[in-house]
Design a protein around this motif. Structure first.
Motif, PDB file in Angstrom:
ATOM      1  N   PHE A   6       0.732  -1.117  -0.112  1.00 57.88           N
ATOM      2  CA  PHE A   6      -0.085  -0.027  -0.256  1.00 57.88           C
ATOM      3  C   PHE A   6       0.752   1.325   0.057  1.00 57.88           C
ATOM      4  O   PHE A   6       0.675   2.262  -0.632  1.00 57.88           O
ATOM      5  N   ARG A   7       1.786   1.294   0.690  1.00 54.21           N
ATOM      6  CA  ARG A   7       2.764   2.403   0.851  1.00 54.21           C
ATOM      7  C   ARG A   7       3.587   2.506  -0.574  1.00 54.21           C
ATOM      8  O   ARG A   7       3.518   3.742  -1.062  1.00 54.21           O
ATOM      9  N   LEU A   9       2.342   1.876  -3.429  1.00 54.54           N
ATOM     10  CA  LEU A   9       1.634   2.511  -4.504  1.00 54.54           C
ATOM     11  C   LEU A   9       1.428   3.828  -4.427  1.00 54.54           C
ATOM     12  O   LEU A   9       0.827   4.279  -5.390  1.00 54.54           O
ATOM     13  N   LEU A  10       1.489   4.366  -3.216  1.00 59.88           N
ATOM     14  CA  LEU A  10       1.254   5.927  -3.086  1.00 59.88           C
ATOM     15  C   LEU A  10       2.389   6.610  -3.971  1.00 59.88           C
ATOM     16  O   LEU A  10       2.138   7.888  -4.325  1.00 59.88           O
ATOM     17  N   CYS A  12       3.227   7.237  -7.323  1.00 57.18           N
ATOM     18  CA  CYS A  12       2.522   7.009  -8.470  1.00 57.18           C
ATOM     19  C   CYS A  12       3.279   6.505  -9.776  1.00 57.18           C
ATOM     20  O   CYS A  12       2.851   5.625 -10.518  1.00 57.18           O
ATOM     21  N   HIS A 218      -2.885   7.400 -13.639  1.00 57.70           N
ATOM     22  CA  HIS A 218      -2.390   8.108 -12.282  1.00 57.70           C
ATOM     23  C   HIS A 218      -2.257   9.584 -12.537  1.00 57.70           C
ATOM     24  O   HIS A 218      -2.016  10.095 -13.691  1.00 57.70           O
ATOM     25  N   SER A 250      -4.036   5.678  -9.474  1.00 55.35           N
ATOM     26  CA  SER A 250      -3.900   6.477  -8.008  1.00 55.35           C
ATOM     27  C   SER A 250      -3.982   7.789  -8.285  1.00 55.35           C
ATOM     28  O   SER A 250      -3.835   8.347  -9.388  1.00 55.35           O
ATOM     29  N   GLN A 272      -9.809  -1.094  -6.945  1.00 57.59           N
ATOM     30  CA  GLN A 272      -8.158  -1.040  -6.826  1.00 57.59           C
ATOM     31  C   GLN A 272      -7.397   0.132  -7.107  1.00 57.59           C
ATOM     32  O   GLN A 272      -6.466   0.566  -7.970  1.00 57.59           O
ATOM     33  N   VAL A 274      -5.756   3.907  -5.665  1.00 56.48           N
ATOM     34  CA  VAL A 274      -5.167   4.439  -4.356  1.00 56.48           C
ATOM     35  C   VAL A 274      -5.464   5.927  -4.280  1.00 56.48           C
ATOM     36  O   VAL A 274      -4.834   6.651  -5.492  1.00 56.48           O
ATOM     37  N   SER A 276      -4.057   9.623  -2.302  1.00 62.00           N
ATOM     38  CA  SER A 276      -3.132  10.155  -1.177  1.00 62.00           C
ATOM     39  C   SER A 276      -3.029  11.562  -1.284  1.00 62.00           C
ATOM     40  O   SER A 276      -2.532  12.107  -2.343  1.00 62.00           O
ATOM     41  N   SER A 301      -7.979   2.539  -1.566  1.00 60.20           N
ATOM     42  CA  SER A 301      -7.250   2.497  -0.434  1.00 60.20           C
ATOM     43  C   SER A 301      -7.125   4.038  -0.211  1.00 60.20           C
ATOM     44  O   SER A 301      -6.729   4.665  -1.190  1.00 60.20           O
TER      45      SER A 301
END
Length: 373
Positions: A6-7, A9-10, A12, A218, A250, A272, A274, A276, A301
């Motif tokens: 998860f981290r 994927l942040l 991009c 992204h 993301s 799916q 992300v 942030s 997420s």
């Protein structure tokens, strides 16, 4: 999804090269220039397709260069630098974007075949020769090679590329100039039913003229103090049921509503994905005449702030949200609101709070998981 993944994927750009890359091709019509040349050995002789001619630098000292400039931005992936004799020792490669040169590669000794560089969307490329051995630098062939991903670049002088059917950008990163008022327009305009795949957009957004699909797309907002209104905006249509699907991808930065859906009886499918950063909410359903909007979230997420709730629905318009496998970093019940009900009271749009497992919010506490940083 594990916390480590998860981290990751942040960031991009981690997924940019996940798609297959089309074969590289020579860039035609480039204009060649040089820092100078020995008499009878001009820069044009390194681009005349004749291996028996050559450019020769005017001195053996550092500071000599060869450059190619293109008629439109292309995604350069490699250079071909052919030497009659291996004299070039230390070199640097620069690319031109928005009138500025920046270094992308450096090394010693020119490799046989292609000199591969990081894929760079550029208006030109320049080879700096910092030192030589055995005399002045000589180059008999100087050419740039570009990826087929250049098909994802808008035409010269335009900010938007119209996509009629399917477009796979194979991991291209495209940036629009930083504008304190936000993007001047969408980078991609998708026709009804079109699909966009495998691209990162910096300081820009996508517009859908009806139904559209975005896969592994992204968004990154780099402009300081800029709040971009949305990552995707759907044009209003009199024909209802124009669904927007976001699969993978993301968003990182400051947004208003991430996705704006403007056609009655349409569905936003988000899976799916992300996020942030900072935003108002994932969805915005407008205009006021649009009704019966549907929202489906699966494996989303969140590691940022959504001050207006994860999603917003309006019972008076018969909106509906369906949420499963939602992960929120630092989540506590009520912070943020997961499914926020909105309504009009005294001619003002107001929040009536969070709902669970209702006619409008198909989500339960077990569908939301708190994640660590």
């Amino acid at each position: 999804m594990q916390n480590g993944a998860f981290r990751l994927l942040l960031v991009c750009c981690v997924l940019l090269l996940a798609a297959p890359v089309r074969a590289d091709v020579p860039v035609p019509g480039a204009r060649i220039s040089a820092s100078g040349a020995a008499p009878g050995y001009s820069a044009s002789q390194a681009a005349d397709a004749n291996p028996d001619t050559r450019w020769v630098a005017e001195s053996t000292e550092g500071g000599n260069w060869l450059a190619l400039e293109f008629t439109a931005p292309v995604l350069v992936t490699a250079l071909r630098v052919s030497e009659p004799q291996p004299r070039i020792r230390v070199w640097r490669v620069e690319v031109l974007r928005d009138g500025r040169w920046r270094q992308v590669q450096a090394g010693s000794g020119i490799p046989q075949g292609k000199l591969v560089i990081p894929p760079s969307l550029t208006e030109g490329v320049r080879l700096h020769i910092d030192s030589t051995r055995g005399g002045a630098a000589q180059v008999s062939e100087f050419a740039a090679w570009a990826s087929g991903r250049s098909a994802c670049v808008p035409p010269t002088g335009e900010i938007t590329l119209n996509v009629a059917r399917d477009l796979d950008c194979a991991g291209l990163v495209i940036s629009q100039p930083c504008n304190r008022l936000g993007p001047a327009g969408p980078l991609f305009m998708l026709a009804d039913g079109a699909t966009l795949r495998n691209v990162t957009l910096i300081d820009s957004y996508v517009s859908c003229d009806g139904a559209c699909t975005l896969e592994n797309v992204h968004w990154r907002i780099n402009c300081p103090s800029v709040v971009q209104q949305s990552a995707v905006i759907q044009s209003a249509s009199e024909s209802g049921g124009r669904d927007v699907t976001i699969a993978g991808g993301s968003a990182f930065g400051r947004f208003g509503a991430l996705f704006r859906i403007n056609t009655t009886a349409s569905t936003l499918n988000l899976r799916q994905f992300v996020f942030s950063g900072y935003g108002e909410t994932i969805n915005a359903f407008a205009p006021d005449t649009a009704r019966q909007m549907r929202l489906r979230l699966d494996e989303v997420s969140l590691a940022g702030t959504l001050r207006g709730g994860v999603v917003q629905v309006r019972p008076d318009k018969q909106d509906h949200a369906w949420i499963r496998r939602l992960r929120i970093v630092g989540y506590r019940r009520g912070s943020p609101l997961v499914c926020n009900l909105l309504g009009v009271q005294q001619e003002r749009l107001m929040s009536f709070g969070e709902q669970w497992q209702s006619d409008f919010c198909d989500v339960g506490p077990d569908d939301v998981q708190a994640a660590k940083d």
